[in-house]
Each structure stands twice: as structure tokens, then as C-alpha cells.
Design a protein around this motif. Structure first.
Motif, mmCIF file in Angstrom:
data_model
loop_
_atom_site.group_PDB
_atom_site.id
_atom_site.type_symbol
_atom_site.label_atom_id
_atom_site.label_comp_id
_atom_site.label_asym_id
_atom_site.label_seq_id
_atom_site.Cartn_x
_atom_site.Cartn_y
_atom_site.Cartn_z
ATOM 1 N N PRO A 1 40.000 7.189 -75.674
ATOM 2 C CA PRO A 1 40.528 8.411 -76.288
ATOM 3 C C PRO A 1 41.587 8.173 -77.356
ATOM 4 N N LEU A 2 42.280 7.041 -77.293
ATOM 5 C CA LEU A 2 43.344 6.763 -78.262
ATOM 6 C C LEU A 2 42.888 5.795 -79.347
ATOM 7 N N ALA A 3 41.613 5.471 -79.345
ATOM 8 C CA ALA A 3 40.953 4.694 -80.408
ATOM 9 C C ALA A 3 41.352 3.231 -80.456
ATOM 10 N N ASP A 4 42.307 2.819 -79.625
ATOM 11 C CA ASP A 4 42.787 1.432 -79.694
ATOM 12 C C ASP A 4 42.659 0.688 -78.371
ATOM 13 N N GLY A 5 41.858 1.234 -77.448
ATOM 14 C CA GLY A 5 41.619 0.563 -76.189
ATOM 15 C C GLY A 5 42.616 0.846 -75.091
ATOM 16 N N ARG A 6 43.673 1.583 -75.378
ATOM 17 C CA ARG A 6 44.658 1.891 -74.344
ATOM 18 C C ARG A 6 44.062 2.815 -73.289
ATOM 19 N N GLN A 7 44.565 2.675 -72.068
ATOM 20 C CA GLN A 7 44.073 3.487 -70.961
ATOM 21 C C GLN A 7 44.396 4.961 -71.189
ATOM 22 N N GLY A 8 43.448 5.818 -70.921
ATOM 23 C CA GLY A 8 43.662 7.250 -71.076
ATOM 24 C C GLY A 8 44.235 7.888 -69.825
ATOM 25 N N ASP A 9 44.551 9.159 -69.934
ATOM 26 C CA ASP A 9 45.021 9.917 -68.779
ATOM 27 C C ASP A 9 43.886 10.129 -67.780
ATOM 28 N N ILE A 10 44.275 10.419 -66.555
ATOM 29 C CA ILE A 10 43.303 10.851 -65.547
ATOM 30 C C ILE A 10 43.556 12.336 -65.308
ATOM 31 N N LEU A 11 42.658 13.148 -65.798
ATOM 32 C CA LEU A 11 42.807 14.598 -65.716
ATOM 33 C C LEU A 11 41.939 15.144 -64.599
ATOM 34 N N MET A 12 42.538 15.973 -63.766
ATOM 35 C CA MET A 12 41.791 16.670 -62.723
ATOM 36 C C MET A 12 41.991 18.171 -62.905
ATOM 37 N N ASP A 13 40.933 18.837 -63.312
ATOM 38 C CA ASP A 13 40.948 20.287 -63.479
ATOM 39 C C ASP A 13 40.120 20.911 -62.369
ATOM 40 N N ASN A 14 40.568 22.004 -61.840
ATOM 41 C CA ASN A 14 39.874 22.608 -60.700
ATOM 42 C C ASN A 14 38.415 22.949 -61.000
ATOM 43 N N ALA A 15 38.119 23.238 -62.280
ATOM 44 C CA ALA A 15 36.761 23.671 -62.631
ATOM 45 C C ALA A 15 35.788 22.511 -62.776
ATOM 46 N N THR A 16 36.310 21.296 -62.999
ATOM 47 C CA THR A 16 35.414 20.174 -63.276
ATOM 48 C C THR A 16 35.548 19.031 -62.273
ATOM 49 N N ALA A 17 36.634 18.996 -61.505
ATOM 50 C CA ALA A 17 36.842 17.924 -60.537
ATOM 51 C C ALA A 17 36.594 18.433 -59.118
ATOM 52 N N SER A 18 36.370 17.510 -58.217
ATOM 53 C CA SER A 18 36.168 17.864 -56.813
ATOM 54 C C SER A 18 37.529 18.029 -56.144
ATOM 55 N N ILE A 19 37.854 19.259 -55.782
ATOM 56 C CA ILE A 19 39.150 19.583 -55.192
ATOM 57 C C ILE A 19 38.941 19.963 -53.722
ATOM 58 N N GLN A 20 39.718 19.348 -52.847
ATOM 59 C CA GLN A 20 39.644 19.687 -51.420
ATOM 60 C C GLN A 20 40.474 20.943 -51.171
ATOM 61 N N LYS A 21 39.855 21.984 -50.603
ATOM 62 C CA LYS A 21 40.532 23.275 -50.431
ATOM 63 C C LYS A 21 40.578 23.674 -48.966
ATOM 64 N N GLU A 22 41.706 24.263 -48.599
ATOM 65 C CA GLU A 22 41.861 24.867 -47.276
ATOM 66 C C GLU A 22 42.412 26.276 -47.469
ATOM 67 N N GLY A 23 41.964 27.219 -46.671
ATOM 68 C CA GLY A 23 42.425 28.592 -46.808
ATOM 69 C C GLY A 23 41.638 29.350 -47.857
ATOM 70 N N GLU A 24 42.145 30.517 -48.222
ATOM 71 C CA GLU A 24 41.424 31.412 -49.132
ATOM 72 C C GLU A 24 41.989 31.326 -50.548
ATOM 73 N N TRP A 25 41.347 30.499 -51.332
ATOM 74 C CA TRP A 25 41.661 30.411 -52.758
ATOM 75 C C TRP A 25 40.681 31.295 -53.527
ATOM 76 N N LYS A 26 41.184 32.015 -54.490
ATOM 77 C CA LYS A 26 40.337 32.816 -55.370
ATOM 78 C C LYS A 26 40.258 32.145 -56.736
ATOM 79 N N THR A 27 39.085 32.203 -57.329
ATOM 80 C CA THR A 27 38.918 31.673 -58.686
ATOM 81 C C THR A 27 39.260 32.766 -59.689
ATOM 82 N N VAL A 28 40.239 32.489 -60.537
ATOM 83 C CA VAL A 28 40.707 33.450 -61.535
ATOM 84 C C VAL A 28 40.364 32.910 -62.913
ATOM 85 N N LYS A 29 39.601 33.653 -63.688
ATOM 86 C CA LYS A 29 39.209 33.221 -65.024
ATOM 87 C C LYS A 29 40.248 33.661 -66.049
ATOM 88 N N GLY A 30 40.461 32.791 -67.044
ATOM 89 C CA GLY A 30 41.402 33.123 -68.111
ATOM 90 C C GLY A 30 42.810 33.277 -67.601
#
Length: 661
Positions: free
Chosen positions: A517-546
Motif C-alpha cells: 500500500p505504501l509503494a515501497d514494501g513497508r508493512q501496511g496496517d491491519i484493518l478490521m471493519d465489522n462489514a468485511t472482517a469476521s467479528i465474534q459477537k455476543e448479545g444483541e448487536w444491531k447493524t446500522v447503515k451510514g
């Protein structure tokens, strides 16, 4: 990072003195906009010989030209070097990342990219011709102060706001607005709406009520066309104005060249029509920048937009453009002077503006005035794929995305005309559209390349292939930088495989951007977004858009819920962990966060009152701390909502930033 005010004139002098008559490189980037600098840097880091050509005297385009209150939409859309740019801005101001900044800070960063990249820059070299053979650009000719300079390259990238190289190469393009029926849209073409509008009843004539006296300055004689119909008119340009209220850093606002108070008669009538609007913020978007400065933008019916005065700009030669640019400069400086001195200006507004002046430490080689007119839209390529309203709203999703956009479909007013309503003639603005509410969406690689058979070695990340209204969403500086990087990666692949840009695999471009991502071989960030990553959930979470989410949506709970973000760490080391905190009215007073790494467990309560969201961004990254994390997936971040139920606890995104890259 220490920021120095770099003197672009020095680089200009050096460039002109050492200019060669002929250049032969792998990649020639024409246009030193923000996209141009990033494209040149990326191509050089890929091992290519690169030449950056700028027809003017400065780099960075609007990003160094006053647009410090960044139009972003959603941070999720911005990755790679574009995001790293705003991280560097943040480091300058003592933050993780920041999207509001002073012009000279941005200038310093772009000059650093040139220095680190080691590629030459030719300033004040203007394109005259592009020679093509067998559907490819063989060489371009440039005018450097009367001297002809020739550049041949394997791949060319047009990063101008005007699309000059694209046009010279014979690539198909358009100017203006399509009618809605061309691409089955609803927000293209003529639109008489309420945004940045005159109230009813403002008389358009020099002598009120007398059409024979002629129209006031700034009003065109065109009749209002059918809603949604197309034309060749272009949305208004303006300057993003940098002023300061620091007396020790101020050059006074004085009468500018060609000052004519009659140009502002409509503004005087607007004051009378809305007597309760008496402050600067009623007539300007007066965004505050660091160190007592501004980024001022258009607001209301009459402001910094010079509506209807730019129709010839896109196709004009450089001399005609200079005249149009000077007209905009005179108009804008005159507007400031009018507001500071004319007796018809509301007293509170006049008292406010008298406290401001031009900053001594900005644009020191250009009279403390921005060298970059805000060219919101000029030519637009008609490429291998045309982005439309359907792409913005998600009704049509491309599968060859190499970048993302996220901003509202935005068009400033295009014309100021006379309409007849309730038995009276009155002035109205036409063309303003602001329609959003959709999540980030991918931008097609095919929208960055000409149609097959037109030009096989040209990429166009700025004047890309899009309808007028879709372009209004895509045309933001962070997106241009990201697309500039993508085109440089594509250029490298085209050269390596000796193939036309139309044959480059977009999936491979996307993969390289993700891996490097930085064009020079440096390690990038590790991003975890609820919509694209596997998230372990307990209880009642609601998905809110926008609603301020990072990306498409977020998880929200009021009580008795946990969400665990568990990254896959490829390399043991120290990582600084950040939590994304959205801008919501009903955030919980405290969000309970726990970071677990090995045998260490740290509670990090995030207090709503401590999170300050700055600028147009929908949320802010909150630092949780720096942790030594072992390779694997044992470490995690836990976000929990207790049993109290006092406001929303949000689990949206977590990012792990390696300290050593």
C-alpha cells in the motif's frame, strides 16, 4: 515531522536551467496535481524511470491550493499513499491522521515525495502536441518559455484537472452535463433546486422592474431549459481562500486589480432580501484551519463561485485560461474587498471580515494568493467504462475496482438566470445538486483507460470516465491520489508485460495495492471493519447503515453485548491499536474497550467527551495504546456494552498499525 515552507520558485529555476531538449523515460506523468505527484512517486518506487511535467509553477493542485478542509465522505474509501498523506499531515499536527491543514504543510509533503522518489520535475512546461502512431502516444512536445522540449515514454498518465494530454492524444471526451436519459440517471442535467439559492423576489435588472435596463452582472440571458436536459455548461469554479486573523501574520485586504463594485450588486440586493442573515457564515463556508487560518468556500445565492464565467475554460488554450483565471482572482479579491468596505454590507459581517487578511507565510511567491483555481470539472473522458449515478448509489457495482469513492453526488451551480414566478421576474441559480446517503463504492479500472483502439498507453485518473453527476461524487482530492497510485501500478504492469493498458488485469492492480500500500514494501496496517472482517459477537448487536459509520455500516448495542476483533498478525512486533469512533448524537458516555495481547490485558475506557471529530470526516480514530503482539491470532480487542443501557456502544472498526515498517 518538521515542516518547512518550501520555495517552489527555487525548484522552478533549477528545473528550467537544467531542462533538456529531449527526455526518454518509462513513465511520463503530465500534471503535478496531488494525483500526479503520487503517480510519479509510485511508478518510481516500482523501479521505473519517471518524469513529472507540470505546466504551472507549483505542485499539489487544490491540495496545496487552499482546499485544506478535505472533502472525504467516508475514510473507508481512502487507502494506500493517499491515506498515508493524511497520516503525515496528522503527524505534523501531533495526531494520528488529520484532514484539515495549512497549504504550506501540504506543499512540504509533496516536495518530500519528489525528494524521496528522486524523479525530476519540469515546471512551466506546457503541452503543445502529442504524436501518436498505431494507437499509442509516441512523444509529446512541450513549450518551456519558448523552447521546445520533447518527451517520449512507454506509458503516459494525464493527471491534469483539464485532461489536456488526453485531448491531444485524440481520446474521446465530453464537456458539460448529459441529459438524464443518456445513462438513465435522475440528478444529471438541468436542476433548479434550493441549494445555494436566491430567495424569491430578488430583482435581476439594473433598474428594478425594468427589463430594458439590462441584466445585472453575473446573470446570463439563457432561458431555463427542461429539467434533466443536457448542455455544455460547466459547474462554477472558485478559489478556496486562505486568510488569517493573526495580526502578526497578516497582509491587509486592499482594493484589487480591476475592482468593479457593480459586480456585487446582486449581493447587495441579497442582503436586503434576507435581513436576518448578517454574518460571514451566512455568505461563506468559513472553515477554520490550524494556526488561525481558513479554507473559505462558496455558500448561499451569491458567494465565491463565479457562476457562468468558466464555460470556455476546458477547451481554451493556455493564454485564454490565464485570462479566465485572472477574472476569477479579480472577482474573488473584489468580493472580499467589497464585504470589507461597502456601506451596504451588514455591520456585523463587515466587522468580522475586517479582522482577516492574507497570510504572510502562505503562497510567498504568488502574492499570498493561491496559484490554483478550483477547476471542479472540465473535460471528462469517455473511456472503456463510464461511471454513472447507478455506481454511486450501489445499483450497479463494478467488479474491477482499483479505488473507491464515497462523497455525495455534488455539483455546484452552473448558471444564474431569470425565471418568471408569481407574476414577477427574479434571479435564480441553477445546477446545484447535493445527493448522498450511500456507502463507499468501487471505481472501475476501465474508467481510467481509453476505449480499446483509441490509445493503448495512456491512463487518466483525474479527468476519468464518468457522467457529470457521478464525477461530482468521485472528484475529490484523496480519491484522485488513490487513483493516481492505481494508474502508476497499472503502468508498471503494462510495461513489464509489454501490453496495452486495456489488457492490464485490474485484479492484479488491486492485489498489488493491497500487498504494497505504501509503494515501497513497508508493512501496511491491519484493518478490521465489522462489514468485511469476521467479528465474534455476543448479545444483541444491531447493524446500522451510514450515520457516521466507517464503511457501509457499524454494529451498535445499548447493553449486554460484546464484540471481539481478532486480527491475523503476520509478524511479531509492536502495534499501535486504534478504535474507530463515529460521530453520533447518542453515543454512550463511555465505551468499554479491552485490549488483550499475550498474558497482558488492558482496559481502555473511551469517553465520548474526549473524542473530538474534526473536519468533514464521519468519525475519528481513538488511540488505545501500543502493544507487543505475537504472530498469529491470539491478540484481540473487545468492545462491550454493559447493563446500564445509557446510549449506543458502537463496534465499527479497529486498526493495528505496525510501529516498524
Amino acid at each position: 515531522m518538521k515542516c518547512k515552507i518550501l520555495i517552489s520558485a527555487t525548484a522552478l529555476f533549477f528545473s528550467l536551467q537544467t531542462a533538456k531538449a529531449q527526455h526518454k523515460v518509462d513513465v511520463c506523468v503530465y500534471g503535478g496535481s496531488s494525483a500526479g505527484v503520487i503517480a510519479a512517486y509510485t511508478a518510481q518506487k516500482a523501479g521505473r524511470t519517471v518524469l513529472l511535467v507540470e505546466p504551472g509553477a507549483y505542485l499539489g493542485g487544490l491540495t496545496t491550493g487552499g482546499l485544506g478542509y478535505t472533502d472525504i465522505g467516508n475514510k473507508y474509501a481512502i487507502r494506500g499513499l493517499s491515506l498515508e498523506f493524511y497520516r503525515q499531515i496528522g503527524r505534523h499536527y501531533g495526531k494520528f491522521e488529520q484532514w484539515v491543514f495549512e497549504p504550506h504543510v501540504a506543499d512540504s509533503l509533496f516536495q518530500d515525495y519528489v525528494k524521496k522518489g528522486g524523479f525530476p520535475v519540469l515546471y512551466k512546461h506546457r503541452l503543445t502536441t502529442a504524436s501518436t502512431s498505431n494507437g499509442a502516444i509516441k512523444e509529446i512536445k512541450l513549450n518551456a518559455g519558448g523552447k521546445t522540449v520533447t518527451v517520449s515514454a512507454k506509458i503516459f498518465i494525464d493527471c491534469t484537472y483539464e485532461g489536456d494530454l488526453m485531448a491531444k492524444a485524440g481520446v474521446s471526451y465530453t464537456v458539460g452535463r448529459e441529459s438524464n436519459d443518456v445513462y438513465n440517471e435522475t440528478w444529471n442535467g438541468v436542476q433548479l433546486l434550493d441549494g445555494h439559492q436566491f430567495p424569491d423576489g430578488v430583482d435581476p435588472y439594473k433598474v428594478p422592474g425594468d427589463p430594458n435596463s439590462g441584466l445585472l452582472w453575473g446573470i446570463t440571458p439563457f432561458p431555463l431549459a427542461q429539467k434533466g436536459s443536457g448542455d455544455k455548461k460547466v459547474q462554477a469554479y472558485n478559489y478556496r481562500i486562505c486568510l488569517t486573523n493573526d495580526p502578526n501574520n497578516m497582509v491587509p485586504i486592499t482594493q484589487p486589480d480591476n475592482y468593479d463594485p457593480s459586480r456585487y450588486e446582486l449581493l447587495a440586493r441579497l442582503f436586503k432580501a434576507q435581513p436576518n442573515r448578517v454574518t460571514l457564515s451566512d455568505y461563506f463556508i468559513w472553515s477554520r484551519m490550524p494556526n488561525n487560518k481558513t479554507d473559505i468556500n462558496n455558500r448561499n445565492g451569491f458567494s465565491t463561485d463565479m457562476i457562468g464565467m468558466n464555460y470556455d475554460y476546458a477547451e481554451a488554450d493556455y493564454e485564454t485560461r490565464e485570462k479566465i483565471i485572472k477574472q476569477h482572482e479579480d472577482y474573488t479579491k473584489g468580493l472580499l474587498y467589497f464585504c470589507a468596505t461597502d456601506r451596504r454590507v451588514p455591520v456585523p459581517m463587515q466587522e468580522e471580515i475586517k479582522k482577516w487578511g492574507y497570510p504572510k507565510d502562505e503562497y510567498v511567491n504568488n502574492g499570498h494568493w493561491s496559484p490554483q483555481l478550483y477547476v471542479r470539472e472540465a473535460r471528462r473522458m469517455k473511456g472503456a467504462y463510464i461511471m454513472t449515478q447507478a455506481n454511486c448509489t450501489g445499483e450497479e457495482v463494478v467488479t474491477d475496482g482499483v479505488g473507491m469513492a464515497a462523497y455525495t453526488m455534488d455539483s455546484h451551480n452552473t448558471q444564474r438566470l431569470v425565471i418568471h414566478k408569481d407574476g414577477k421576474d427574479m434571479v435564480k441559480n441553477e445546477g446545484n445538486v447535493e445527493v448522498g446517503g450511500f456507502p463507499p463504492y468501487p471505481v472501475s479500472y476501465r474508467a481510467l483507460i481509453p476505449k480499446e483502439g483509441e490509445c493503448s498507453n495512456l491512463l487518466v485518473p483525474v479527468c476519468l470516465s464518468a457522467s457529470h453527476i457521478a464525477y461530482g461524487s468521485i472528484r475529490m482530492e484523496p480519491v484522485f491520489m488513490a487513483l493516481g497510485q492505481a494508474t502508476a501500478v497499472a503502468a508498471d504492469l503494462a510495461i513489464a508485460k509489454n501490453i496495452p493498458v486495456q489488457k492490464v488485469d485490474a485484479a492484479q492492480v488491486s492485489s498489488i495495492l493491497a500487498r504494497n500500500p505504501l509503494a515501497d514494501g513497508r508493512q501496511g496496517d491491519i484493518l478490521m471493519d465489522n462489514a468485511t472482517a469476521s467479528i465474534q459477537k455476543e448479545g444483541e448487536w444491531k447493524t446500522v447503515k451510514g450515520s457516521g459509520s466507517y464503511g457501509t455500516d457499524m454494529l451498535a448495542a445499548e447493553k449486554n453485548a460484546k464484540a471481539i476483533f481478532r486480527p491475523e498478525i503476520a509478524k511479531t512486533g509492536d502495534y499501535t491499536v486504534y478504535l474507530y469512533y463515529p460521530r453520533l448524537k447518542n453515543n454512550a458516555a463511555v465505551t468499554n474497550v479491552k485490549v488483550v495481547s499475550g498474558k497482558k490485558e488492558q482496559l481502555v475506557p473511551v469517553k465520548a467527551d474526549d473524542v473530538k471529530v474534526v473536519g468533514q470526516t464521519s468519525g475519528e480514530w481513538v488511540k488505545l495504546g501500543t502493544f507487543n503482539i505475537e504472530k498469529g491470532n491470539e491478540a484481540y480487542v473487545e468492545i462491550s456494552a454493559g447493563s446500564s443501557g445509557e446510549g449506543l456502544v458502537v463496534a465499527d472498526a479497529v486498526i493495528f498499525v505496525p510501529e516498524k515498517r
